[in-house]
Design a protein around this motif. Structure first.
Motif, short mmCIF file in Angstrom:
data_model
loop_
_atom_site.label_atom_id
_atom_site.label_comp_id
_atom_site.label_asym_id
_atom_site.label_seq_id
_atom_site.Cartn_x
_atom_site.Cartn_y
_atom_site.Cartn_z
N GLN A 1 0.82 -1.21 0.00
CA GLN A 1 0.00 0.00 0.00
C GLN A 1 0.86 1.26 0.00
O GLN A 1 0.53 2.25 -0.67
CB GLN A 1 -0.95 -0.02 1.19
N ALA A 2 1.97 1.24 0.71
CA ALA A 2 2.88 2.40 0.70
C ALA A 2 3.47 2.60 -0.69
O ALA A 2 3.59 3.74 -1.16
CB ALA A 2 4.00 2.19 1.73
N PHE A 3 3.82 1.51 -1.37
CA PHE A 3 4.35 1.62 -2.73
C PHE A 3 3.31 2.24 -3.67
O PHE A 3 3.68 2.98 -4.59
CB PHE A 3 4.78 0.26 -3.27
N GLU A 4 2.04 1.96 -3.46
CA GLU A 4 0.99 2.59 -4.29
C GLU A 4 1.02 4.10 -4.10
O GLU A 4 0.89 4.87 -5.06
CB GLU A 4 -0.38 2.03 -3.92
N LYS A 5 1.20 4.55 -2.86
CA LYS A 5 1.29 5.99 -2.61
C LYS A 5 2.56 6.58 -3.21
O LYS A 5 2.54 7.67 -3.78
CB LYS A 5 1.22 6.26 -1.10
N LEU A 6 3.67 5.85 -3.10
CA LEU A 6 4.93 6.31 -3.67
C LEU A 6 4.83 6.39 -5.20
O LEU A 6 5.30 7.36 -5.80
CB LEU A 6 6.07 5.40 -3.24
N ASP A 7 4.21 5.40 -5.83
CA ASP A 7 3.98 5.44 -7.28
C ASP A 7 3.27 6.73 -7.67
O ASP A 7 3.65 7.40 -8.64
CB ASP A 7 3.11 4.26 -7.74
N ALA A 8 2.22 7.08 -6.93
CA ALA A 8 1.44 8.28 -7.25
C ALA A 8 2.31 9.54 -7.13
O ALA A 8 2.29 10.40 -8.03
CB ALA A 8 0.22 8.38 -6.33
N LEU A 9 3.07 9.64 -6.05
CA LEU A 9 3.92 10.82 -5.86
C LEU A 9 4.97 10.95 -6.95
O LEU A 9 5.21 12.05 -7.48
CB LEU A 9 4.60 10.77 -4.50
N LEU A 10 5.60 9.85 -7.30
CA LEU A 10 6.67 9.89 -8.30
C LEU A 10 6.14 10.18 -9.70
O LEU A 10 6.88 10.67 -10.55
CB LEU A 10 7.46 8.59 -8.30
N SER A 11 4.87 9.91 -9.93
CA SER A 11 4.29 10.19 -11.25
C SER A 11 3.62 11.56 -11.29
O SER A 11 2.98 11.91 -12.28
CB SER A 11 3.29 9.10 -11.64
N GLY A 12 3.77 12.33 -10.20
CA GLY A 12 3.23 13.68 -10.19
C GLY A 12 1.79 13.79 -9.73
O GLY A 12 1.20 14.86 -9.75
N ARG A 13 1.22 12.67 -9.29
CA ARG A 13 -0.14 12.70 -8.73
C ARG A 13 -0.04 12.79 -7.23
O ARG A 13 0.97 12.47 -6.64
CB ARG A 13 -0.91 11.42 -9.11
N ASP A 14 -1.10 13.21 -6.60
CA ASP A 14 -1.14 13.21 -5.13
C ASP A 14 -1.31 11.78 -4.66
O ASP A 14 -2.01 10.98 -5.28
CB ASP A 14 -2.29 14.06 -4.61
N ALA A 15 -0.67 11.47 -3.55
CA ALA A 15 -0.87 10.16 -2.93
C ALA A 15 -2.31 10.08 -2.46
O ALA A 15 -2.91 11.10 -2.08
CB ALA A 15 0.08 9.98 -1.75
#
Length: 168
Positions: free
Chosen positions: A148-162
């Motif tokens: 679940q943390a990786f899902e949030k990190l994916d969002a941040l790194l792609s420029g989306r909000d977690a």
């Protein structure tokens, strides 16, 4: 930018996760050691991490700690570790302090995070953690929290909000 799946191997007292991220290793590494960035993605969906709780001293012997707060109950879940090895932007190794969870005491979990460049602008994060107490579900539960943390990190790194924290 795509959201990537996580390969999981949870056997007994240890977990091993492999996750691809859409960022170079240096950027991913920053999200592991910069308190403001770490607070935005660390932990499962049901928690938030107040930035003021995050301490990261990125050198051998330095502290790496934070407090996850359950958004439904306010229950704090402190994480406290010492960095035992650091090779920016490729490697972080931690030794967690003794903690208690449910009926089991966790003695000095070791966490190893390796980052490898994979193709054009991608990083493979490989995470090893353990040993967890035997005869518990802690390794599997922790693996799910990391996913679940990786899902949030994916969002941040792609420029989306977690994603916003959800209740338990």
């Amino acid at each position: 930018m795509a959201q990537h799946s996580t390969q999981r191997d949870v056997t007994g007292e240890h977990l091993h996760l492999v996750h691809e991220l859409d960022a170079v290793p240096a950027e991913v590494f920053r999200h592991l050691v910069d308190p403001a960035l770490l607070a935005r993605w660390f932990g499962p969906h049901s928690v938030r991490v107040p930035v003021e709780s995050v301490v990261c001293e990125p050198f051998p012997g330095g502290e790496w700690k934070l407090v996850m707060l359950d958004t439904a109950t306010g229950t704090p879940y402190p994480v406290s570790a010492r960095i035992s090895e650091i090779v920016p932007p490729r490697l972080l190794v931690f030794r967690e302090s003794e903690t208690e969870a449910d009926d089991a005491t966790v003695h000095g979990l070791r966490l190893r995070v390796e980052l490898r460049e994979h193709g054009d602008g991608h990083t493979v994060m490989e995470l090893h953690q353990g040993p967890f107490p035997p005869d518990t579900t802690m390794a599997g539960d922790t693996a799910e929290g990391w996913v679940q943390a990786f899902e949030k990190l994916d969002a941040l790194l792609s420029g989306r909000d977690a994603p916003e924290p959800t209740g338990s």
